[in-house]
Design a protein around this motif. Sequence first.
Motif, PDB file in Angstrom:
ATOM      1  N   ARG A  63       0.830  -1.208   0.000  1.00  0.00           N
ATOM      2  CA  ARG A  63       0.000   0.000   0.000  1.00  0.00           C
ATOM      3  C   ARG A  63       0.866   1.261   0.000  1.00  0.00           C
ATOM      4  N   THR A  64       2.018   1.215   0.665  1.00  0.00           N
ATOM      5  CA  THR A  64       2.876   2.391   0.706  1.00  0.00           C
ATOM      6  C   THR A  64       3.557   2.624  -0.638  1.00  0.00           C
ATOM      7  N   TRP A  65       3.961   1.537  -1.307  1.00  0.00           N
ATOM      8  CA  TRP A  65       4.538   1.695  -2.639  1.00  0.00           C
ATOM      9  C   TRP A  65       3.513   2.293  -3.601  1.00  0.00           C
ATOM     10  N   VAL A  66       2.264   1.838  -3.511  1.00  0.00           N
ATOM     11  CA  VAL A  66       1.203   2.397  -4.363  1.00  0.00           C
ATOM     12  C   VAL A  66       1.012   3.879  -4.061  1.00  0.00           C
TER      13      VAL A  66
ATOM     14  N   ILE B 116      -2.817  14.045  -1.390  1.00  0.00           N
ATOM     15  CA  ILE B 116      -3.541  13.883  -0.133  1.00  0.00           C
ATOM     16  C   ILE B 116      -4.298  12.565  -0.103  1.00  0.00           C
ATOM     17  N   GLY B 117      -4.912  12.211  -1.248  1.00  0.00           N
ATOM     18  CA  GLY B 117      -5.634  10.939  -1.315  1.00  0.00           C
ATOM     19  C   GLY B 117      -4.720   9.751  -1.097  1.00  0.00           C
ATOM     20  N   ALA B 118      -3.531   9.777  -1.732  1.00  0.00           N
ATOM     21  CA  ALA B 118      -2.576   8.676  -1.582  1.00  0.00           C
ATOM     22  C   ALA B 118      -2.094   8.559  -0.141  1.00  0.00           C
ATOM     23  N   LEU B 119      -1.768   9.704   0.465  1.00  0.00           N
ATOM     24  CA  LEU B 119      -1.293   9.683   1.843  1.00  0.00           C
ATOM     25  C   LEU B 119      -2.394   9.242   2.793  1.00  0.00           C
ATOM     26  N   GLY B 120      -3.595   9.783   2.604  1.00  0.00           N
ATOM     27  CA  GLY B 120      -4.704   9.397   3.471  1.00  0.00           C
ATOM     28  C   GLY B 120      -5.027   7.915   3.364  1.00  0.00           C
TER      29      GLY B 120
ATOM     30  N   LEU C  50      -5.084   2.733   6.034  1.00  0.00           N
ATOM     31  CA  LEU C  50      -4.833   1.288   6.039  1.00  0.00           C
ATOM     32  C   LEU C  50      -3.805   0.922   7.103  1.00  0.00           C
ATOM     33  N   GLY C  51      -2.805   1.785   7.289  1.00  0.00           N
ATOM     34  CA  GLY C  51      -1.815   1.524   8.335  1.00  0.00           C
ATOM     35  C   GLY C  51      -2.440   1.528   9.712  1.00  0.00           C
ATOM     36  N   LEU C  52      -3.363   2.462   9.960  1.00  0.00           N
ATOM     37  CA  LEU C  52      -4.047   2.524  11.244  1.00  0.00           C
ATOM     38  C   LEU C  52      -4.929   1.295  11.444  1.00  0.00           C
ATOM     39  N   ARG C  53      -5.580   0.863  10.377  1.00  0.00           N
ATOM     40  CA  ARG C  53      -6.412  -0.348  10.468  1.00  0.00           C
ATOM     41  C   ARG C  53      -5.567  -1.570  10.785  1.00  0.00           C
ATOM     42  N   ASP C  54      -4.399  -1.675  10.153  1.00  0.00           N
ATOM     43  CA  ASP C  54      -3.523  -2.823  10.412  1.00  0.00           C
ATOM     44  C   ASP C  54      -3.035  -2.826  11.858  1.00  0.00           C
ATOM     45  N   ARG C  55      -2.708  -1.642  12.393  1.00  0.00           N
ATOM     46  CA  ARG C  55      -2.253  -1.556  13.781  1.00  0.00           C
ATOM     47  C   ARG C  55      -3.349  -2.001  14.739  1.00  0.00           C
ATOM     48  N   ARG C  56      -4.575  -1.558  14.465  1.00  0.00           N
ATOM     49  CA  ARG C  56      -5.679  -1.928  15.338  1.00  0.00           C
ATOM     50  C   ARG C  56      -5.966  -3.423  15.263  1.00  0.00           C
ATOM     51  N   ALA C  57      -5.851  -3.975  14.056  1.00  0.00           N
ATOM     52  CA  ALA C  57      -6.057  -5.414  13.910  1.00  0.00           C
ATOM     53  C   ALA C  57      -4.993  -6.194  14.672  1.00  0.00           C
TER      54      ALA C  57
END
Length: 313
Positions: free
Chosen positions: A137-140, A288-292, A297-304
Amino acid sequence: MSASAQAASPPSRTVLTHGRAVWLMIAVTLMWATAGVVTRHLEHARSFEITFWRSFFTFAALLVILPAWQGRAVFARIRSGGRALWISGICWCVMFTAFMVALTLTRVANVLVTMALGPLLTALAARIFIGHRLPPRTWVAIVVAGLGIGWMYGTQLGDGLLAGTLVALCVPLAGACNWTVVQHAHAKGHDVDLVPSVLVGAAMSTLLTLPLAWPFQANAHDVGLLAFLGLFQLAIPCVLSVLCARVLKAPEVALLALLEIIFGITLAWIGAGEEPLPSVLAGGALVIGALGFNECLGLRDRRAAAVALPGTR
């Protein structure tokens, strides 16, 4: 600013709930966002003189704020901070100087959109120099943001704004270098306190721009506005952002920091009549869209991960 705020700092007695930290970070981004509109109301100060006065007042403010907050030991930490702290100070110096010079050369929107690349450039630098693995996701996000910036730069080739935008690019590049140095030092067991390094950076920027700013042209009106920038747009929010970063996760800080772009463009538009170009809005939307997308997704992965491992935070 936000890309570096997550580095280690000495313990603080200040206790923030998550909700208060969110609102405080929003206030911080609003303070950061005043730089463009205030700069547009200067009467005589130009280029490096603007940078000199803002850095000088930031330095003077931190000389008062830091001992009051962390005690006089903060100066001992500067002396014993080692090479990493001084490299971090140089990075802050570059960010302070390039940001204000860029604002004198191009539109506020161009500068803020370019600065939004900070978190993605930081991730790329961590991959190259520290070996951090980046998720797909970060590469994208890096590719999409690159396309947005490329579109914005390409449309400015003939209108004289590209030079300022390229100067603005020094800000996220220096921020990425700053974070990489701090993380490398942390991996070696040497934590770098970013708040004293901000003081070092402000001192360096003041000394660097003084000969370039002479002879002074600013009147009392200009000096008052630049004093406002030094204290309320830079010194105070820098300290507050460090407090927020102790409570909020890195993706949360990065997402909230995007508000600086929205606030800054809006304030310059309403307060100084500086309407952003369509190409900047289009390129900025991609960045902004790419960063957001990446940070959400990073926040979702951390919570998971936190749910999977209840003992973690």
